[in-house]
Design an enzyme around this catalytic site. Structure first.
Site, PDB file in Angstrom:
ATOM      1  CE  LYS A 115      -6.078   1.616  -0.957  1.00 49.81           C
ATOM      2  NZ  LYS A 115      -6.104   1.997   0.735  1.00 49.81           N
ATOM      3  CE  LYS A 158      -3.506   2.206   2.583  1.00 46.14           C
ATOM      4  NZ  LYS A 158      -4.270   2.489   3.731  1.00 46.14           N
TER       5      LYS A 158
HETATM    6  C1  PBG Z   1      -7.909   3.018   5.270  1.00 46.36           C
HETATM    7  C2  PBG Z   1      -7.713   3.778   3.843  1.00 46.36           C
HETATM    8  C3  PBG Z   1      -7.530   4.189   3.386  1.00 46.36           C
HETATM    9  C4  PBG Z   1      -8.175   3.563   1.748  1.00 46.36           C
HETATM   10  C5  PBG Z   1      -8.994   2.577   2.348  1.00 46.36           C
HETATM   11  N1  PBG Z   1      -8.636   2.641   3.321  1.00 46.36           N
HETATM   12  C6  PBG Z   1      -6.576   5.509   3.495  1.00 46.36           C
HETATM   13  C7  PBG Z   1      -5.349   5.588   3.625  1.00 46.36           C
HETATM   14  O1  PBG Z   1      -4.915   5.046   3.673  1.00 46.36           O
HETATM   15  O2  PBG Z   1      -5.615   7.154   3.314  1.00 46.36           O
HETATM   16  C8  PBG Z   1      -8.277   4.236   0.580  1.00 46.36           C
HETATM   17  C9  PBG Z   1      -9.365   3.825  -0.425  1.00 46.36           C
HETATM   18  C10 PBG Z   1      -9.684   4.667  -1.594  1.00 46.36           C
HETATM   19  O3  PBG Z   1      -8.523   6.182  -1.571  1.00 46.36           O
HETATM   20  O4  PBG Z   1     -10.622   4.370  -2.361  1.00 46.36           O
HETATM   21  N2  PBG Z   1      -6.405   3.377   5.659  1.00 46.36           N
END
Ligand code: PBG
Length: 322
Positions: A247, A194
């Site tokens: 992601k 991520k």
């Molecule tokens: C929570 C999380 C996030 C997303 C999914 N889980 C936001 C982040 O890490 O700031 C992003 C999902 C999206 O942008 O559609 N940590």
């Protein structure tokens, strides 16, 4: 011209192209993300994500009915609580918004796969994904709370828990905690690679989870790194991840491709909020053909190696693929 090789032969007509097509999207591949809020009768569009809503539990159930009849295998739930605090209590309290949503959802739709995003950032007053001490995001103390949250979602009815915090060791801690509580059957889909991405912007509007200070770069990954992503994936598999995730998706197709080539667990890709909203905005302006661009983008994500695609376009795709 005297050519022996004429690749255009295989593109001559629709049926020929269908016959030789290597990658085809299926509704089986999709997970649809949803945002649950407190209250009743609420269905409020998120301004930076046209077509995506804040839903109270009653409206969430209506949505799940539609998702199920479209043949989408599962949904990913995010909670947007009314109250937030330092320790993100709402993430692991028995009556948290997602816990209540899961119980209702499981009761009405026992077959639908319920995935719970596991993180603290939607529940902490400071908007970070972990506990804070003297301006630093603590790892091990956060992992403890994250494992607690995962157990409480699983108890409430989640079939899959999906830790998105990027703390070290959380997958192992969650696996142990689930097993200790008799939930060996609950799966873990780890947000393994991520990245600290600006493409999450619209989501943070939706979840009211933008960090109050600093950024997420001490836990989420640097966009220049690929080897590091593969180490993260490897660690998560060793710790017990059943599915690993990359992601965002579109700007990270090389990471998806490497992870899928190297590891033998299903790879998921999260087509995140910013990727969604870019296409939506261009389509609303008449600059892009939404359906064509979405089908092309999702096919690219699958061609790169993702078996599972988490996307806000899931319902549209299910209709288009039919
Ligand atoms: C929570 C999380 C996030 C997303 C999914 N889980 C936001 C982040 O890490 O700031 C992003 C999902 C999206 O942008 O559609 N940590």
């Amino acid at each position: 011209m005297d050519l022996i090789k004429r690749p255009r032969r295989l593109r001559a007509g629709g049926n020929m192209r269908r016959l030789v097509r290597e990658t085809a999207l299926s509704v089986d591949d999709l997970i649809y993300p949803l945002f649950v809020v407190e209250g009743e009768g609420i269905k409020k569009e998120i301004p930076s994500m046209p077509g995506v809503y804040h839903l109270s539990i009653d409206n969430l159930l209506k949505e799940l009915d539609e998702v199920q009849s479209l043949g989408i295998p599962g949904v990913l739930l995010f909670g947007v609580p009314d109250v937030k605090d330092e320790a993100g209590t709402g993430a692991y309290s028995h009556d948290g918004i997602v816990q209540r949503a899961l119980r209702e959802a499981k009761r009405h739709f026992p077959e639908l796969l319920l995935v719970a995003d596991v993180c603290l950032c939607e529940y902490t007053s400071h908007g970070h994904c972990g506990m804070i001490h003297e301006g630093k995001i603590l790892n091990d103390a956060s992992v403890e709370l994250i494992a607690r949250a995962a157990v409480s979602y699983a108890e409430a009815g989640a079939d899959i828990v999906a830790p998105s915090d990027m703390m070290d060791g959380r997958v192992g801690a969650i696996r142990k905690a689930l097993d200790r509580n008799g939930m060996e059957d609950k799966a873990i889909m780890a947000y393994s690679a991520k990245y600290a991405s600006a493409f999450y912007g619209p989501f943070r509007d939706a979840a009211h989870s933008a960090p109050a200070f600093g950024d997420r770069k001490t836990y989420q990954m640097d966009c220049g790194n690929k080897k590091e992503a593969l180490r993260e994936v490897e660690l998560d598999i060793a710790e017990g991840a059943d599915i690993v995730m990359v992601k965002p998706a579109m700007a990270y197709l090389d990471i998806i491709n490497e992870a899928a080539g190297r590891f033998d667990v299903p790879v998921a890709a999260y087509n995140v909020s910013g990727e969604y909203s870019m296409i939506k905005a261009a389509a609303q302006n008449g600059w892009l053909d939404e359906k064509a661009v979405v089908l092309e983008s999702m096919t690219a994500i699958k061609r790169a190696g993702a078996k599972i695609i988490i996307t806000y376009f899931a319902k549209d795709l299910a209709r288009w693929i039919e």
